[in-house]
Design an enzyme around this catalytic site. Structure first.
Site, PDB file in Angstrom:
ATOM      1  N   ASN A  76       0.862  -1.180   0.000  1.00 36.08           N
ATOM      2  CA  ASN A  76       0.000   0.000   0.000  1.00 36.08           C
ATOM      3  C   ASN A  76       0.899   1.231   0.000  1.00 36.08           C
ATOM      4  OD1 ASN A  76      -1.779   2.049   0.535  1.00 36.08           O
ATOM      5  ND2 ASN A  76      -2.665   1.120   2.378  1.00 36.08           N
ATOM      6  N   ARG A  94      -2.793  -2.089  -3.233  1.00 37.90           N
ATOM      7  CA  ARG A  94      -3.979  -1.275  -3.023  1.00 37.90           C
ATOM      8  C   ARG A  94      -3.894  -0.103  -4.004  1.00 37.90           C
ATOM      9  NH1 ARG A  94      -5.085   3.293   1.299  1.00 37.90           N
ATOM     10  NH2 ARG A  94      -7.292   3.575   0.870  1.00 37.90           N
ATOM     11  N   HIS A 142     -12.869   3.259   0.522  1.00 35.00           N
ATOM     12  CA  HIS A 142     -12.837   2.276   1.625  1.00 35.00           C
ATOM     13  C   HIS A 142     -13.560   0.984   1.227  1.00 35.00           C
ATOM     14  CE1 HIS A 142     -12.651   5.694   4.883  1.00 35.00           C
ATOM     15  NE2 HIS A 142     -11.445   5.282   4.585  1.00 35.00           N
ATOM     16  N   ARG A 173     -11.174  16.257   7.506  1.00 33.93           N
ATOM     17  CA  ARG A 173     -11.957  16.573   6.294  1.00 33.93           C
ATOM     18  C   ARG A 173     -13.360  17.032   6.668  1.00 33.93           C
ATOM     19  NH1 ARG A 173     -10.865  10.940   3.411  1.00 33.93           N
ATOM     20  NH2 ARG A 173      -8.758  10.770   4.229  1.00 33.93           N
ATOM     21  N   GLU A 177      -8.063  -4.889   5.516  1.00 34.20           N
ATOM     22  CA  GLU A 177      -7.989  -4.647   4.071  1.00 34.20           C
ATOM     23  C   GLU A 177      -6.849  -5.452   3.448  1.00 34.20           C
ATOM     24  OE1 GLU A 177      -8.301  -0.571   5.538  1.00 34.20           O
ATOM     25  OE2 GLU A 177      -9.012  -0.024   3.543  1.00 34.20           O
TER      26      GLU A 177
END
Ligand code: ADP
Length: 398
Positions: free
Chosen positions: A7, A91, A180, A241, A384
């Protein structure tokens, strides 16, 4: 079969090596500050001491070389040779509309990932660097791309279209994509396994609440709605965010507050969310502490975060005409009983009832609803990397 999962971020690289026969992690680590002074690798291997290597790393290629050296190091590594790696799973953040599932990487796939750079200018370029570096260092080893957006490609058109002129979608790809995906898919599968029912028969609301946060409605195993949109900025209030805001605020900032587009972008992504509201931190542990010390803005930040989660869960129960399961995952969802309680206390109308004692769980799979709760509520740590490893093993093996 041994699978390396990678990743790549702009200046970091996380990796895990899996033995797929046991689905066990053989080693994992993190390279930080690639291309910046003070680069380092932190590597761990079950049963061995953690290793820290500090040395200048100019590029992702140098970082991956160091990872491979460490994985095959006589003392620190579980592998004897690079050749023991059967496939590499990456990823990749944005697959656009080109990818509804994971794929084996070839030149056509690379072209398609590159075409999506405009959609994810911060994320896809380092992902591409990671893939290219692996192809150079380990030529011939199959590589698989697993996209954050792929799981959400099942969203119906009326859910992904914005209320904008249709040409913006047709000509520029401006639509909701969702992110996600690997995490939402993983926890939805686990939830179905935990209740012992086929995923196809279930309505599940998955809440990935970390620094980045999103909620997905999973009906019959498919994502039918998700809170992030064209970019990971839409939806929930997050660590830094903003999540949903009236788009006219941006015009106001540009026209009346004298801000540049770059400044607005930075503000919405890095200086907003619970950090922006509180002025304290993006981390809920700091916010909880500040609230205890009487900081009302920290309290406000958390309240508005929970409020928005409650709104989205309500919306997604409406979208699916009900819900059988709610799942909490990621840093906050897995670890904070306070967060779960604050959210669930407003969901009694859905038939959600939390068991206070069971809700004390941290970071492991557990049911936290009472026996009589109509909706089952679970804490499920996301994984993940395992999901990427499984897809990679399946695709590379086939
Ligand atoms: P990401 O992967 O998006 O960076 P994580 O999923 O690791 O984020 O989540 C990190 C966040 O989880 C932290 O910022 C913090 O708010 C929250 N968190 C982690 N552990 C706890 C805890 N014990 N109590 C409250 N919040 C926690």
């Amino acid at each position: 079969m041994e699978i390396l999962v990678i990743n790549c971020g702009s200046s970091s690289l996380k990796y895990q090596l899996f033995d797929m026969e046991r689905e066990a992690v053989m080693a994992k680590g993190l390279v930080e500050r690639i291309g910046i002074a003070g680069s380092r690798l932190i590597h761990s291997c079950p049963g061995k001491d953690e290793v820290r290597i500090e040395k200048p790393l100019e590029s992702h290629k140098q970082a991956i070389s160091l990872v491979l050296e460490t994985l095959t190091h006589p003392e620190h590594g579980p592998l004897e040779s690079f050749e023991d790696i059967d496939a590499i799973g990456h990823r990749v953040v944005h697959g656009g509309e080109a990818f509804a599932r994971s794929v084996k990487i070839d030149s056509e796939v690379m072209e398609a990932i590159k075409r999506n750079i405009d959609l994810a200018p911060l994320h896809n370029p380092p992902n591409i660097m990671g893939i290219e570096a692996c192809a150079e260092i380990l030529p011939g080893v199959p590589q698989v791309a697993v996209f954050d957006t792929a799981f959400h490609q099942t969203m119906p058109d009326y859910a992904y279209i914005y209320g904008l002129p249709y040409e913006l979608y047709k000509e520029h790809g401006i639509r909701r994509y969702g992110f996600h995906g690997t995490s939402h898919q993983y926890v939805a599968h686990r939830a179905a396994a935990l209740v012992g029912k086929p995923l196809e028969e279930l309505k599940i609301i998955t809440c990935h609440l970390g620094n980045g946060a999103s909620i997905t409605a999973v009906q019959g195993g498919k994502s039918v709605e998700t809170s992030m949109g064209f970019t990971p900025l839409e939806g929930l209030i997050m660590g830094t965010r903003s999540g949903d805001i009236d788009p006219a605020i941006i015009i106001h900032m540009l026209n009346y507050l004298g801000m540049t587009a770059d400044e607005v972008n930075k503000m919405l992504n890095k200086k907003s969310g619970v950090y922006g509201i509180s002025g304290v931190s993006s981390d809920f542990r700091d916010l909880e502490q500040a609230e205890e010390e009487g900081n009302w803005r920290a309290a406000l930040a958390m309240k508005s975060f929970y409020h928005r989660v409650v709104k989205y869960i309500g919306a997604y129960a409406a979208v699916m005409n009900g819900a059988d399961i709610i799942v909490f995952t990621a840093g906050l969802g897995e670890n904070s009983d306070v967060a779960r309680e604050e959210v669930c206390k407003n969901l009694g109308y859905l038939g959600v009832e939390i068991d206070k004692k069971k809700n004390g769980v941290r970071g492991k799979e557990a049911e936290i609803s009472t026996d009589s709760s109509r909706v089952k509520v679970f804490v499920i740590p996301t994984n993940e990397e395992l999901m990427i490893a499984r897809d990679t093993a399946e695709i590379a093996g086939a």
